[in-house]
Design a protein around this motif. Sequence first.
Motif, PDB file in Angstrom:
ATOM      1  N   LYS A  29       0.843  -1.185   0.000  1.00 51.43           N
ATOM      2  CA  LYS A  29       0.000   0.000   0.000  1.00 51.43           C
ATOM      3  C   LYS A  29       0.886   1.246   0.000  1.00 51.43           C
ATOM      4  O   LYS A  29       1.958   1.245   0.607  1.00 51.43           O
ATOM      5  N   CYS A  31       0.688   3.915   1.625  1.00 49.20           N
ATOM      6  CA  CYS A  31       0.939   4.445   2.969  1.00 49.20           C
ATOM      7  C   CYS A  31       2.079   3.713   3.675  1.00 49.20           C
ATOM      8  O   CYS A  31       2.693   4.259   4.595  1.00 49.20           O
ATOM      9  N   CYS A  32       2.368   2.491   3.244  1.00 50.57           N
ATOM     10  CA  CYS A  32       3.387   1.675   3.915  1.00 50.57           C
ATOM     11  C   CYS A  32       4.705   1.619   3.143  1.00 50.57           C
ATOM     12  O   CYS A  32       5.685   1.060   3.632  1.00 50.57           O
ATOM     13  N   PRO A  35       9.091   3.869   4.075  1.00 49.10           N
ATOM     14  CA  PRO A  35       8.955   4.522   5.376  1.00 49.10           C
ATOM     15  C   PRO A  35      10.143   5.408   5.743  1.00 49.10           C
ATOM     16  O   PRO A  35       9.976   6.413   6.437  1.00 49.10           O
TER      17      PRO A  35
END
Length: 71
Positions: A29, A31-32, A35
Motif C-alpha cells: 500500500k 501508505c506503507c 517509510p
Amino acid sequence: MGNVSEKVEAASVPQIKDQSAAEPPKKLKPCCACPETKKVRDQCIIERGEEYCGDLIEAHKKCMRDLGFNI
C-alpha cells in the motif's frame, strides 16, 4: 489389514504446501511504502515547511516510483 504403526506415522506427518504458489503476493500500500524517506520528508515539512524540503519530497517520490507507484 496393514501395519498399524505405518498408518499412524503417515497420519502424523504434516502435509507441506507451497504457499507462494497458492497465494498471490500481497500488494504494498502507498501508505506503507518507503517509510525511511517518508519519515524524513514529513519531519522536514513539519519543522521547516514544504518549500524547504523539495529534495526530500523528490527522494520520496523516486522511492515510490521505484516500487511501481504512479506518482
